[in-house]
Design a protein around this motif. Sequence first.
Motif, PDB file in Angstrom:
ATOM      1  N   ASN A 124     -12.423   7.814  -0.835  1.00  6.01           N
ATOM      2  CA  ASN A 124     -12.957   7.834  -2.194  1.00  6.01           C
ATOM      3  C   ASN A 124     -13.297   9.271  -2.572  1.00  6.01           C
ATOM      4  O   ASN A 124     -14.122   9.914  -1.927  1.00  6.01           O
ATOM      5  CB  ASN A 124     -14.221   6.962  -2.292  1.00  6.01           C
ATOM      6  CG  ASN A 124     -13.899   5.489  -2.180  1.00  6.01           C
ATOM      7  OD1 ASN A 124     -13.439   5.029  -1.145  1.00  6.01           O
ATOM      8  ND2 ASN A 124     -14.123   4.754  -3.247  1.00  6.01           N
ATOM      9  N   ARG A 152      -7.635  -1.656  -3.401  1.00  3.10           N
ATOM     10  CA  ARG A 152      -7.338  -0.793  -4.536  1.00  3.10           C
ATOM     11  C   ARG A 152      -6.760  -1.668  -5.651  1.00  3.10           C
ATOM     12  O   ARG A 152      -5.671  -2.227  -5.480  1.00  3.10           O
ATOM     13  CB  ARG A 152      -6.282   0.243  -4.158  1.00  3.10           C
ATOM     14  CG  ARG A 152      -6.632   1.092  -2.962  1.00  3.10           C
ATOM     15  CD  ARG A 152      -7.630   2.126  -3.338  1.00  3.10           C
ATOM     16  NE  ARG A 152      -7.564   3.273  -2.454  1.00  3.10           N
ATOM     17  CZ  ARG A 152      -8.603   3.769  -1.796  1.00  3.10           C
ATOM     18  NH1 ARG A 152      -9.782   3.204  -1.894  1.00  3.10           N
ATOM     19  NH2 ARG A 152      -8.468   4.847  -1.056  1.00  3.10           N
ATOM     20  N   GLY A 197      -9.558   6.076  -5.012  1.00  2.00           N
ATOM     21  CA  GLY A 197     -10.524   5.023  -4.689  1.00  2.00           C
ATOM     22  C   GLY A 197     -11.396   4.560  -5.841  1.00  2.00           C
ATOM     23  O   GLY A 197     -12.205   3.640  -5.662  1.00  2.00           O
ATOM     24  N   ALA A 257     -10.018   0.034   2.349  1.00  2.00           N
ATOM     25  CA  ALA A 257      -9.378  -0.776   1.304  1.00  2.00           C
ATOM     26  C   ALA A 257      -7.869  -0.866   1.532  1.00  2.00           C
ATOM     27  O   ALA A 257      -7.245  -1.876   1.183  1.00  2.00           O
ATOM     28  CB  ALA A 257      -9.673  -0.195  -0.075  1.00  2.00           C
ATOM     29  N   GLN A 306       0.804  -1.224   0.000  1.00  2.00           N
ATOM     30  CA  GLN A 306       0.000   0.000   0.000  1.00  2.00           C
ATOM     31  C   GLN A 306       0.840   1.279   0.000  1.00  2.00           C
ATOM     32  O   GLN A 306       0.341   2.352  -0.341  1.00  2.00           O
ATOM     33  CB  GLN A 306      -0.983  -0.012   1.177  1.00  2.00           C
ATOM     34  CG  GLN A 306      -1.919  -1.209   1.132  1.00  2.00           C
ATOM     35  CD  GLN A 306      -2.728  -1.259  -0.156  1.00  2.00           C
ATOM     36  OE1 GLN A 306      -3.594  -0.427  -0.384  1.00  2.00           O
ATOM     37  NE2 GLN A 306      -2.444  -2.231  -1.026  1.00  2.00           N
ATOM     38  N   THR A 346     -11.531   0.694  -6.744  1.00  3.17           N
ATOM     39  CA  THR A 346     -11.766  -0.272  -5.666  1.00  3.17           C
ATOM     40  C   THR A 346     -12.595  -1.464  -6.140  1.00  3.17           C
ATOM     41  O   THR A 346     -13.641  -1.296  -6.782  1.00  3.17           O
ATOM     42  CB  THR A 346     -12.486   0.429  -4.487  1.00  3.17           C
ATOM     43  OG1 THR A 346     -11.705   1.565  -4.089  1.00  3.17           O
ATOM     44  CG2 THR A 346     -12.656  -0.508  -3.306  1.00  3.17           C
ATOM     45  N   THR A 392     -16.640   0.220  -2.219  1.00  2.10           N
ATOM     46  CA  THR A 392     -16.235   0.590  -0.856  1.00  2.10           C
ATOM     47  C   THR A 392     -17.432   0.476   0.092  1.00  2.10           C
ATOM     48  O   THR A 392     -17.331  -0.099   1.181  1.00  2.10           O
ATOM     49  CB  THR A 392     -15.680   2.031  -0.827  1.00  2.10           C
ATOM     50  OG1 THR A 392     -14.535   2.093  -1.686  1.00  2.10           O
ATOM     51  CG2 THR A 392     -15.276   2.457   0.582  1.00  2.10           C
ATOM     52  N   SER A 445     -12.511  -5.149   0.288  1.00  5.14           N
ATOM     53  CA  SER A 445     -12.236  -4.103  -0.694  1.00  5.14           C
ATOM     54  C   SER A 445     -10.740  -3.854  -0.782  1.00  5.14           C
ATOM     55  O   SER A 445     -10.043  -3.836   0.237  1.00  5.14           O
ATOM     56  CB  SER A 445     -12.978  -2.814  -0.324  1.00  5.14           C
ATOM     57  OG  SER A 445     -12.599  -2.365   0.968  1.00  5.14           O
ATOM     58  N   GLY A 459     -16.143   2.840  -7.556  1.00  8.08           N
ATOM     59  CA  GLY A 459     -15.336   2.739  -6.333  1.00  8.08           C
ATOM     60  C   GLY A 459     -16.167   3.016  -5.098  1.00  8.08           C
ATOM     61  O   GLY A 459     -16.004   2.355  -4.063  1.00  8.08           O
ATOM     62  N   THR A 462     -14.615  -0.879 -13.627  1.00  5.94           N
ATOM     63  CA  THR A 462     -13.579  -0.483 -12.672  1.00  5.94           C
ATOM     64  C   THR A 462     -12.790   0.670 -13.279  1.00  5.94           C
ATOM     65  O   THR A 462     -12.176   0.516 -14.330  1.00  5.94           O
ATOM     66  CB  THR A 462     -12.643  -1.680 -12.377  1.00  5.94           C
ATOM     67  OG1 THR A 462     -13.427  -2.727 -11.799  1.00  5.94           O
ATOM     68  CG2 THR A 462     -11.531  -1.284 -11.415  1.00  5.94           C
TER      69      THR A 462
END
Lengths: 292, 159
Positions: free
Chosen positions: B135, B61, B49, A106, A35, B52, B112, B59, B108, B39
């Motif tokens: 997001n 990325r 975001g 996420a 990340q 996602t 999310t 969820s 996204g 997507t």
Amino acid sequence: MKPAPFEYIRASTIDEAVAALAASDGEAKVLAGGQSLVPMLNFRVVDAPIFVDINGIQGLDRIEETTDGGLRIGALTRHFALETSELVKDRFPVLHEAMKHVAHLAIRNRGTIGGSLSHADPAAELPTMAVLLNAKIITAGAAGGREIAAADFFIAPLTTALEPDEIVVAVELPGLPPGTGWGFEEFAQRRGDFAVAGVAALVTMNGQSVKDARIALMGLHDTPVRAHAAEAALMKGAEAALLDDGIDAAAAAARQDAEPMNDLHGSADYRRHLAEVLTRRALTAAMERAGA
Amino acid sequence: MTAKISITVSVNGENHAAEVEPRLLLADFLRENLDLTGTHVGCEHGICGACTVLMNGDSVRSCLTFAVQADGAKIETVESLGDIDALGPLQEAFREKHALQCGFCTPGMLMTATDMLRKYKLETDDDIRDGLSGNICRCTGYQNIVAAVRSAVDKRDAK
């Protein structure tokens, strides 16, 4: 943008990962949650010919109790698992609180504690928690394993004591004395953004005087640091049984010692102001929780 | 040129086998290899975001995940939520509350919110705002998105 080409090695054991790193002569890098790493790859500010993916290593994501009342947290433990762990909430409520400020769902689903510590962003919550909680960072490497104290692990922004062939295996948090109060204060533009500044504190009381105090600062120095001058100022005030004076002196010391940077999100001066305000709030909360 | 790697990925319930370069992002795999253009790719560094998706129910990325890392995984994209003739409940809430204008961020937001609805109580609108803070929407001002998720939370809790 897209990452440059690289060779991908999927390690299924720690030994395999270390062997792949060692065989690359310092060229390979570890891919954990990705990340922080993958954004840098996409922008090509980081480039390596080989990435060793450790996500498939079994058993590296456990949160286990240790006999001293602490926890051993596997390096691949995802942020979401830490955030929702009852063991963490029970033994280290300050860490439980800090996790609420870590990025977005996420990101928390993928990001790992080992990755966050290895990335060593001075404004990130987990490195700050490692410093506050006197974490021992357990590594594996070609020359064997090491235990590195958090205070010695973070060297500079995005720079740690890890050798190129070493990976973080686990993080051990020693148990806290009973009755330890905690405070965690962070200012960010939006929930989940990197902290403009943050302060975490632990306080143990002995009646109406402070027995022990730890204060850690995030986003205020090159690395997460203990604010030793602020801790000393608090203890000095506390000896005189003037708790409020102690808090004021500690907050002033945190401001005095801060060496923050200027960036888009806040000037150095503003961050120094935050150091004082957040130290006062974190200590006040910690002392209340410690029963002062 | 690095060697391609064979992967098998379940996307919206269908298995796909492919040979991919390690550097191929999951977002590009979905869009370019599988033509699943729902997507969206915005910032490509995990801030906006828009890309996602769900990986094994969580969820993620898809711009910060490599396609090779999805080998053996179960991916769900916005296309799995419903279609134009039969919107899913969350999509229906977005339509009803006018929670989109240009629609770029919407896939996204939906993925999310799907994960948030499963994992969090979302008792207050502030909880919803915190959950959606990763997001970015540049049209709506977020009010109607929060209202749509609120409506979905209420329906969830009425069950």
